[in-house]
Design a protein around this motif. Structure first.
Motif, PDB file in Angstrom:
ATOM      1  N   GLU A  10      -3.443   1.924  -3.001  1.00  0.00           N
ATOM      2  CA  GLU A  10      -4.171   2.692  -4.117  1.00  0.00           C
ATOM      3  C   GLU A  10      -3.348   3.730  -4.991  1.00  0.00           C
ATOM      4  O   GLU A  10      -3.905   3.470  -6.110  1.00  0.00           O
ATOM      5  CB  GLU A  10      -5.308   3.610  -3.342  1.00  0.00           C
TER       6      GLU A  10
ATOM      7  N   TYR B 283      -2.774   1.459   3.033  1.00  0.00           N
ATOM      8  CA  TYR B 283      -3.908   1.634   2.081  1.00  0.00           C
ATOM      9  C   TYR B 283      -3.804   2.701   1.073  1.00  0.00           C
ATOM     10  O   TYR B 283      -4.122   2.691   0.025  1.00  0.00           O
ATOM     11  CB  TYR B 283      -5.130   1.657   2.762  1.00  0.00           C
TER      12      TYR B 283
ATOM     13  N   THR C  19      -3.721  -4.400  -5.967  1.00  0.00           N
ATOM     14  CA  THR C  19      -4.939  -4.907  -5.531  1.00  0.00           C
ATOM     15  C   THR C  19      -4.626  -6.151  -4.885  1.00  0.00           C
ATOM     16  O   THR C  19      -5.642  -6.884  -4.031  1.00  0.00           O
ATOM     17  CB  THR C  19      -6.179  -4.975  -6.527  1.00  0.00           C
ATOM     18  N   GLU C  20      -3.667  -6.831  -5.042  1.00  0.00           N
ATOM     19  CA  GLU C  20      -3.110  -8.309  -4.496  1.00  0.00           C
ATOM     20  C   GLU C  20      -2.310  -8.121  -3.444  1.00  0.00           C
ATOM     21  O   GLU C  20      -0.988  -7.948  -3.429  1.00  0.00           O
ATOM     22  CB  GLU C  20      -2.576  -9.080  -5.529  1.00  0.00           C
TER      23      GLU C  20
END
Length: 506
Positions: free
Chosen positions: A125, A121, A130-131
């Motif tokens: 970021e 994560y 985001t996909e």
């Protein structure tokens, strides 16, 4: 396709998504967007608050994408950005090459969820991704271009020595995180699965990436030591051998780690010299204490001495138990087949009736008589006399005189600890094989074995002695319940020697 970085037209980049630019830069071997940033410390040739580059991380990424090596170990101190580097490489590889497959392996699935997923994560970021879809049930991460990462547990199981449980999936590349905890067989098996999926299509060389801190086990022997003595370079010239690379990295080589973290590692020297040497200085050769009787590398092996499996099948079964009712001490039972621990039972609080019941259940289940059952006879254990058929170990008891072990020990407890260290642990003859032991208890066992430290006997300098149990408890913060259970197993070996000599002389 995005133009080569030295010919980029800035106007043409305005319409290209930032992530696509990063992916193309990654494919071209330009890692500045990963390794450059604002320094959070002033440990190296940079100033805090100003632009800096993580040169070791850049070197690691170049090795990972060089198409030269089959194995690459990026190891050293904590805080060198090893995990962040591995995750960035793997995610960008997934996005750069559609329909490719990768794996991330740790000893236990719990470690993946507790450590690997938070790093994932953090990296998505950082990259602006985001996909994706993380499926915690199937332990899998999927990307829209059909690339995916499998998250696999590679804990050694005697019933599955060939790691058939991990499946037969073919991979592009793979990564073993905290490899010092992992059995070398897992690495060997998974190496046969990499470099076998879409590598020709994209002109890739599948690789096994390894990350970890200093450990006195196979990782030291195969990578650290061979790197420093030149053996890796010699091996890499052999076309029949795997190409391997080792790259050390220290926390002070990471400009982006916080000053507070670096300070906390330095402060470990005050509380734990071993952790300081390994996690701050990245010292693979640190010897904790010259008076420590159990060699540290052999302590690390007690859960992986699989080679005694066949020999243990021929041996008798024993039970040893350390008794406790409540408080900080543990009630511990070990069932032994020779020097292999096949079953354990550990309770934090116990009633006396439960103790007797547990012992009798184990005696019946494993067909162990009272003559091969040993209980701590000091303190609470003495209360069980008359309630259970067993022998009772007295720590202050007389030394067992044998032809081989005639040294002047303070008592039988000291004698058993010397024997345990020199004859059993340091010869890799003990295997604690019960898979139900938690990581906490495994670490505790290793910590307790490291407490077998020779000291002078203050009353009689001619007698061999061991660090007192009270001092062990003070240094550890808990009682040596596991060490007591293991120590009692020695008694049977010492008595067996007397019987053997008697039969020969008779």
């Amino acid at each position: 396709m995005i133009p080569q970085t030295n010919n980029i037209n800035l106007d043409s980049l305005n319409s290209i998504p930032p992530l696509d630019i990063k992916i193309e830069l990654f494919k071209q071997g330009n890692f500045d967007f990963i390794v450059e940033g604002i320094a959070n410390n002033s440990e190296g040739n940079w100033e805090k608050g100003k632009k800096a580059k993580h040169l070791k991380q850049e070197e690691a990424l170049k090795i990972l994408t060089s198409k030269k090596y089959d194995f690459f170990f990026y190891g050293g101190s904590a805080g060198g950005a090893k995990s962040f580097t591995g995750m960035t490489w793997m995610i960008l590889s997934c996005l750069a090459y559609p329909n490719t497959r990768y794996f991330i392996a740790r000893n236990e699935l719990k470690d993946i969820k507790d450590s690997v997923i938070p790093t994932f994560y953090e990296v998505v970021e950082f990259l602006g991704i985001t996909e994706y879809n993380y499926n915690s049930v199937e332990s899998k991460i999927d990307f829209p271009n059909k690339s995916h990462i499998n998250l696999i547990e590679v804990k050694f199981k005697p019933r599955d020595e060939e790691y058939k449980d991990v499946g037969s999936t073919l991979y592009t590349s793979g990564w073993f995180e905290e490899v010092g905890e992992i059995h070398p067989k897992a690495v060997s098996v998974m190496q046969t699965r990499v470099n076998r999926w879409k590598v020709d299509k994209y002109n890739l060389l599948g690789m096994i990436f390894l990350t970890g801190n200093p450990s006195r086990n196979w990782t030291k022997n195969e990578f650290h030591d061979k790197h420093h003595n030149g053996q890796l370079e010699i091996q890499n010239k052999d076309p029949e051998d795997f190409n391997k690379k080792y790259l050390p990295c220290l926390v002070v080589e990471n400009p982006f780690i916080s000053e507070k973290y670096i300070r906390s590692l330095r402060n470990q020297a005050k509380n734990d010299k071993s952790l300081y040497e390994k996690l701050f200085k990245g010292n693979w050769n640190y010897i904790d204490n010259p008076d420590q009787l159990c060699e540290q590398k052999c302590i690390e092996n007690v859960f992986t001495n699989y080679h005694i499996e066949e020999e243990s099948k021929k041996k008798k079964t024993y039970i040893t138990a350390d008794i406790a009712l409540e408080g900080s001490d543990l009630f511990v039972i070990f069932v032994w087949k020779g020097w292999k621990v096949i079953k354990t039972r550990i309770r934090k609080t116990t009633e006396s009736a439960e103790i007797v019941s547990d012992l009798k259940d184990f005696q019946n289940e494993y067909k162990v008589s009272g003559t091969r059952t040993m209980i701590d006879g000091d303190g609470i254990g003495s209360m069980l006399k008359g309630h259970i058929n067993a022998k009772f170990f007295r720590n202050g008891g007389r030394v067992i005189k044998t032809p081989k072990y005639t040294s002047n020990y303070r008592n039988v407890s000291v004698q058993c600890l010397y024997y345990l260290a020199r004859e059993i642990v340091n010869n890799d003859q003990m295997w604690i094989a019960d898979e139900n032991l938690t990581r906490e208890y495994k670490k505790r066992i290793k910590d307790e074995l490291a407490q077998i430290i020779k000291v002078p006997n203050k009353q009689d300098f001619s007698k061999l002695d061991i660090k007192p149990k009270g001092e062990m408890k003070s240094d550890l913060g808990f009682s040596t319940d596991f060490l007591d259970v293991i120590k009692m197993r020695v008694w049977f070996d010492l008595k067996k020697e007397i019987k053997l000599i008697a039969s020969i002389n008779g």
